[in-house]
Motif scaffolding. Structure first.
Motif, PDB file in Angstrom:
ATOM      1  N   LEU A  40       0.828  -1.203   0.000  1.00  0.00           N
ATOM      2  CA  LEU A  40       0.000   0.000   0.000  1.00  0.00           C
ATOM      3  C   LEU A  40       0.862   1.252   0.000  1.00  0.00           C
ATOM      4  CD1 LEU A  40      -2.564  -1.065   2.762  1.00  0.00           C
ATOM      5  CD2 LEU A  40      -2.722  -1.449   0.291  1.00  0.00           C
ATOM      6  N   SER A  41       0.408   2.262  -0.739  1.00  0.00           N
ATOM      7  CA  SER A  41       1.018   3.601  -0.713  1.00  0.00           C
ATOM      8  C   SER A  41      -0.093   4.609  -0.499  1.00  0.00           C
ATOM      9  CB  SER A  41       1.731   3.910  -2.035  1.00  0.00           C
ATOM     10  OG  SER A  41       2.731   2.966  -2.317  1.00  0.00           O
ATOM     11  N   GLY A  42       0.270   5.768   0.083  1.00  0.00           N
ATOM     12  CA  GLY A  42      -0.734   6.804   0.306  1.00  0.00           C
ATOM     13  C   GLY A  42      -0.287   7.801   1.348  1.00  0.00           C
ATOM     14  N   ASP A  94     -12.007   1.618  -0.292  1.00  0.00           N
ATOM     15  CA  ASP A  94     -12.590   1.563   1.048  1.00  0.00           C
ATOM     16  C   ASP A  94     -11.668   2.064   2.155  1.00  0.00           C
ATOM     17  OD1 ASP A  94     -14.759   0.429  -0.235  1.00  0.00           O
ATOM     18  OD2 ASP A  94     -14.201  -1.637   0.257  1.00  0.00           O
ATOM     19  N   VAL A  95     -10.393   2.260   1.874  1.00  0.00           N
ATOM     20  CA  VAL A  95      -9.472   2.800   2.882  1.00  0.00           C
ATOM     21  C   VAL A  95      -9.042   4.182   2.388  1.00  0.00           C
ATOM     22  CG1 VAL A  95      -7.365   2.419   4.210  1.00  0.00           C
ATOM     23  CG2 VAL A  95      -8.700   0.453   3.420  1.00  0.00           C
ATOM     24  N   PRO A  96      -9.578   5.277   2.971  1.00  0.00           N
ATOM     25  CA  PRO A  96      -9.428   6.613   2.382  1.00  0.00           C
ATOM     26  C   PRO A  96      -7.988   7.053   2.172  1.00  0.00           C
ATOM     27  CG  PRO A  96     -11.077   6.626   4.129  1.00  0.00           C
ATOM     28  CD  PRO A  96     -10.407   5.285   4.182  1.00  0.00           C
ATOM     29  N   GLN A  97      -7.087   6.670   3.052  1.00  0.00           N
ATOM     30  CA  GLN A  97      -5.709   7.161   2.966  1.00  0.00           C
ATOM     31  C   GLN A  97      -4.854   6.370   1.981  1.00  0.00           C
ATOM     32  OE1 GLN A  97      -7.305   5.968   5.562  1.00  0.00           O
ATOM     33  NE2 GLN A  97      -6.007   4.770   6.971  1.00  0.00           N
ATOM     34  N   VAL A  98      -5.381   5.291   1.425  1.00  0.00           N
ATOM     35  CA  VAL A  98      -4.642   4.499   0.442  1.00  0.00           C
ATOM     36  C   VAL A  98      -4.890   5.068  -0.954  1.00  0.00           C
ATOM     37  CG1 VAL A  98      -4.407   2.238  -0.661  1.00  0.00           C
ATOM     38  CG2 VAL A  98      -4.690   2.400   1.825  1.00  0.00           C
ATOM     39  N   THR A  99      -3.811   5.429  -1.640  1.00  0.00           N
ATOM     40  CA  THR A  99      -3.939   5.942  -3.009  1.00  0.00           C
ATOM     41  C   THR A  99      -3.540   4.913  -4.052  1.00  0.00           C
ATOM     42  OG1 THR A  99      -1.720   6.900  -2.885  1.00  0.00           O
ATOM     43  CG2 THR A  99      -3.569   8.334  -2.297  1.00  0.00           C
ATOM     44  N   THR A 100      -2.668   3.976  -3.687  1.00  0.00           N
ATOM     45  CA  THR A 100      -2.232   2.946  -4.626  1.00  0.00           C
ATOM     46  C   THR A 100      -2.095   1.622  -3.890  1.00  0.00           C
ATOM     47  OG1 THR A 100      -0.980   4.556  -5.930  1.00  0.00           O
ATOM     48  CG2 THR A 100      -0.476   2.243  -6.290  1.00  0.00           C
ATOM     49  N   HIS A 126       6.311 -25.135 -12.164  1.00  0.00           N
ATOM     50  CA  HIS A 126       6.205 -23.720 -12.510  1.00  0.00           C
ATOM     51  C   HIS A 126       5.065 -23.062 -11.729  1.00  0.00           C
ATOM     52  CE1 HIS A 126       3.502 -25.791 -15.332  1.00  0.00           C
ATOM     53  NE2 HIS A 126       2.789 -24.685 -15.347  1.00  0.00           N
ATOM     54  N   VAL A 127       5.171 -21.746 -11.601  1.00  0.00           N
ATOM     55  CA  VAL A 127       4.249 -20.974 -10.777  1.00  0.00           C
ATOM     56  C   VAL A 127       3.576 -19.901 -11.637  1.00  0.00           C
ATOM     57  CG1 VAL A 127       4.052 -19.443  -8.775  1.00  0.00           C
ATOM     58  CG2 VAL A 127       5.686 -21.349  -8.736  1.00  0.00           C
ATOM     59  N   ARG A 128       2.270 -19.823 -11.545  1.00  0.00           N
ATOM     60  CA  ARG A 128       1.517 -18.747 -12.209  1.00  0.00           C
ATOM     61  C   ARG A 128       1.611 -17.500 -11.346  1.00  0.00           C
ATOM     62  NH1 ARG A 128      -4.859 -19.374 -13.978  1.00  0.00           N
ATOM     63  NH2 ARG A 128      -5.270 -17.217 -14.593  1.00  0.00           N
ATOM     64  N   THR A 129       1.871 -16.353 -11.963  1.00  0.00           N
ATOM     65  CA  THR A 129       2.040 -15.116 -11.208  1.00  0.00           C
ATOM     66  C   THR A 129       1.100 -14.031 -11.721  1.00  0.00           C
ATOM     67  OG1 THR A 129       3.796 -14.253 -12.660  1.00  0.00           O
ATOM     68  CG2 THR A 129       4.477 -15.631 -10.784  1.00  0.00           C
ATOM     69  N   VAL A 130       0.747 -13.127 -10.818  1.00  0.00           N
ATOM     70  CA  VAL A 130      -0.105 -11.987 -11.167  1.00  0.00           C
ATOM     71  C   VAL A 130       0.361 -10.768 -10.383  1.00  0.00           C
ATOM     72  CG1 VAL A 130      -2.427 -11.014 -11.011  1.00  0.00           C
ATOM     73  CG2 VAL A 130      -2.144 -13.392 -11.680  1.00  0.00           C
ATOM     74  N   THR A 131       0.400  -9.625 -11.038  1.00  0.00           N
ATOM     75  CA  THR A 131       0.613  -8.346 -10.367  1.00  0.00           C
ATOM     76  C   THR A 131      -0.499  -7.399 -10.804  1.00  0.00           C
ATOM     77  OG1 THR A 131       3.015  -8.624 -10.354  1.00  0.00           O
ATOM     78  CG2 THR A 131       2.175  -6.395 -10.016  1.00  0.00           C
ATOM     79  N   VAL A 132      -1.280  -6.917  -9.828  1.00  0.00           N
ATOM     80  CA  VAL A 132      -2.323  -5.932 -10.094  1.00  0.00           C
ATOM     81  C   VAL A 132      -1.947  -4.643  -9.377  1.00  0.00           C
ATOM     82  CG1 VAL A 132      -4.711  -5.275  -9.598  1.00  0.00           C
ATOM     83  CG2 VAL A 132      -4.202  -7.541 -10.519  1.00  0.00           C
ATOM     84  N   ARG A 133      -1.969  -3.536 -10.108  1.00  0.00           N
ATOM     85  CA  ARG A 133      -1.686  -2.231  -9.509  1.00  0.00           C
ATOM     86  C   ARG A 133      -2.894  -1.321  -9.756  1.00  0.00           C
ATOM     87  NH1 ARG A 133       3.174   0.226  -8.181  1.00  0.00           N
ATOM     88  NH2 ARG A 133       4.314  -1.408  -9.286  1.00  0.00           N
ATOM     89  N   ARG A 134      -3.437  -0.766  -8.685  1.00  0.00           N
ATOM     90  CA  ARG A 134      -4.607   0.109  -8.781  1.00  0.00           C
ATOM     91  C   ARG A 134      -4.289   1.422  -8.094  1.00  0.00           C
ATOM     92  NH1 ARG A 134     -10.262   0.588  -7.472  1.00  0.00           N
ATOM     93  NH2 ARG A 134     -10.551   2.835  -7.759  1.00  0.00           N
ATOM     94  N   GLY A 135      -4.401   2.501  -8.847  1.00  0.00           N
ATOM     95  CA  GLY A 135      -4.247   3.838  -8.294  1.00  0.00           C
ATOM     96  C   GLY A 135      -5.506   4.641  -8.549  1.00  0.00           C
TER      97      GLY A 135
END
Length: 298
Positions: A40-42, A94-100, A126-135
């Protein structure tokens, strides 16, 4: 002297969660097995500058959210992309202070034993990977695979390379080529994507391209694999691949009076050549911010 606080983030790393989909003990069960990391960033400057934790959502709460969403997110939990999107949306909305929010998921594959309703075996290394980034804007989704080992025993050459005073490698027109693929592919949109179908299509494309393409170098094989992946999944904007060359050296059997015609090899794990490349639909779009900074390269 005055200092300035630079970029900062925090979260909970490697939350191991297994979800069993079941109606009754006797019914047919399904299973997913995830390793989830939340970052989390914010508006968290005060936690660093004055020790004020008023706005800090605890990392324990991040862990609890992952576990709770494994139940409450319903069908979204069945694919790592959809699960990560649900988590990212929650933290940002849902968490006001979180921007990303950045959600990383490793998915470990299990397959049913025969047609048994609730018995499974682990499938592959092998491993399936996912990265989701939401800002502030739409979420970005990067799917991927790690530790996907491929090998072929011929149809691979390597010669005609530049030589200097330190070059000792001998050219070859017949060699074993093996690699352990780490690939990440960025989706152009996170809307209306069948994540399992897209993942299977890309993985199959990488596999068949490796097998079918005559290789003059691992670099050229990566290029063929990347093109085939983009052909297979129209929603993928680009694919990044990191491929170590898993060297196989022909063993000298002449001391034993034996000839070795590309039959007996020594597999050497290090040092290894590391080949990396990106195949894009267009160079005009910069998707570098979407990737996991721990895996992406530039």
């Amino acid at each position: 002297m005055s200092y300035v606080l630079g970029h900062h983030q925090y979260g909970k790393a490697e939350v191991r969660v297994v979800r069993v989909f079941r109606e009754t003990r006797e019914s047919r069960h399904d299973i997913v097995d995830y390793n989830v990391s939340v970052t989390l960033s914010g508006d968290f400057d005060d936690a660093h500058l004055s020790g004020d934790q008023t706005k800090v959502l605890t990392t324990d709460a991040c862990k609890n959210t992952v576990n709770a969403f494994a139940k409450s997110a319903g069908e979204a939990v069945r694919t790592p992309e959809a699960f990560a999107l649900a988590l990212a949306d929650h933290f940002v909305d849902d968490v006001p202070q979180v921007t990303t929010a950045m959600i990383k998921v490793e998915a470990y594959a299990w397959e049913r034993i025969g047609d048994h309703p609730h018995a499974f075996r682990h499938r592959g290394d092998h491993v399936r990977t996912v990265t989701v980034r939401r800002g502030e804007g739409p979420a970005t989704v990067v799917s991927g695979v790690r530790d996907y080992v491929l090998l072929k025993t011929t149809d691979s050459e390597f010669h005609g390379f530049y030589q200097d005073a330190y070059t000792t490698l001998q050219p070859t027109d017949d060699r074993v080529m093996a690699t352990s693929v780490t690939a990440q592919w960025a989706h152009g949109s996170a809307q209306d994507t069948d994540w399992d179908t897209s993942y299977a299509a890309v993985l199959d494309a990488l596999t068949t391209a490796f097998a079918d393409s005559y290789s003059y170098a691992l670099q050229q094989t990566i290029w063929e694999m990347g093109q085939r992946a983009l052909d297979a999944a129209s929603g993928v904007a680009e694919i990044r691949m990191s491929c170590p060359n898993k060297h196989h050296f022909v063993v000298d059997l002449s001391p034993f009076g034996l000839e070795n015609h590309q039959e007996v090899f020594h597999a050497d794990d290090r040092p290894y050549g590391l080949i990396e490349a990106t195949v894009q639909r267009s160079a005009d779009v910069d998707l570098s911010a979407a990737y996991d900074p721990g895996q992406a390269w530039s």
